[in-house]
Motif scaffolding. Structure first.
Motif, PDB file in Angstrom:
ATOM      1  N   ASN A  19       7.303  -0.066  -1.715  1.00  0.00           N
ATOM      2  CA  ASN A  19       7.217   1.367  -1.982  1.00  0.00           C
ATOM      3  C   ASN A  19       5.816   1.916  -1.785  1.00  0.00           C
ATOM      4  O   ASN A  19       5.644   3.075  -1.437  1.00  0.00           O
ATOM      5  CB  ASN A  19       7.671   1.670  -3.416  1.00  0.00           C
ATOM      6  N   ASN A  20       4.812   1.088  -2.042  1.00  0.00           N
ATOM      7  CA  ASN A  20       3.441   1.558  -1.871  1.00  0.00           C
ATOM      8  C   ASN A  20       2.616   0.475  -1.184  1.00  0.00           C
ATOM      9  O   ASN A  20       2.999  -0.695  -1.127  1.00  0.00           O
ATOM     10  CB  ASN A  20       2.822   1.976  -3.212  1.00  0.00           C
ATOM     11  N   ALA A  65       3.780   0.285   3.800  1.00  0.00           N
ATOM     12  CA  ALA A  65       4.160   1.096   2.653  1.00  0.00           C
ATOM     13  C   ALA A  65       5.351   1.959   3.058  1.00  0.00           C
ATOM     14  O   ALA A  65       5.661   2.104   4.236  1.00  0.00           O
ATOM     15  CB  ALA A  65       2.987   1.974   2.223  1.00  0.00           C
TER      16      ALA A  65
END
Length: 181
Positions: A19-20, A65
């Protein structure tokens, strides 16, 4: 290392996706450190902290990401999609899966925990995995042959708040993690 050096698809790209950026890089750095510990792989791979390259097959390994707008043009062969429980949509997954269909034997590996997003990809994959494990007649044989579900969870008949059963949901307790943590 195996999917980078033993695959047959030249020019393949392998990714740690999350997600990041920090989470994705954490997965990649674990790979990087393991490859550095092997004298043989250290010779075969060009190891960098942002990307690894296997010259013989022109294979790269790096991290991504969740930014679906920046995923066009990728040629993924093997993807570890980490922290799936935090995804709210299938955008990144779909952007990675689309070009994988052109590969001979692509592999997408999802990891995650229960999480708090109750309508995202993790909930879908958990439900699908349970159907496969239960041999649901709605699931076709091809899907069963192409999907390997591994679910660690406490038996519903046991108390989830009793520490003696926590290892059922997290088999790394006592090996990688202390129960006190």
């Amino acid at each position: 290392g195996y999917m980078s050096t033993k695959g047959t698809d030249k020019g393949a790209e392998n990714y740690f996706a999350a997600n990041n950026k920090e989470q994705a890089k954490r997965g990649y750095m674990d790979f990087y450190k393991q490859m550095r510990m092997s004298p043989i792989l250290r010779q075969q791979l060009k190891l960098r902290q942002a990307e690894t390259w296997y010259e013989q097959l022109n294979v790269t390994v790096t991290y991504l990401a969740n930014n679906p707008d920046a995923l066009d043009g990728l040629r993924p062969y093997f993807v570890i999609k980490d922290e799936l429980e935090g995804e709210r949509s299938f955008d990144q997954i779909n952007q990675l899966l689309r070009p994988m269909k052109k590969r001979k034997q692509p592999l997408m590996w999802y990891t995650g925990t229960a999480g708090t997003v109750q309508d995202g990809p993790m909930v879908y994959h958990y439900g699908f995995a349970k159907k496969i494990l239960d041999r649901d007649p709605e699931i076709d044989e091809r899907s069963i042959d192409r999907y390997l579900p591994i679910i660690y969870e406490i038996d519903p008949d046991l108390p989830y708040d009793d520490p003696q059963y926590w290892i059922m949901a997290n088999p790394s307790l006592g090996a990688l993690l202390d129960i006190e943590d």
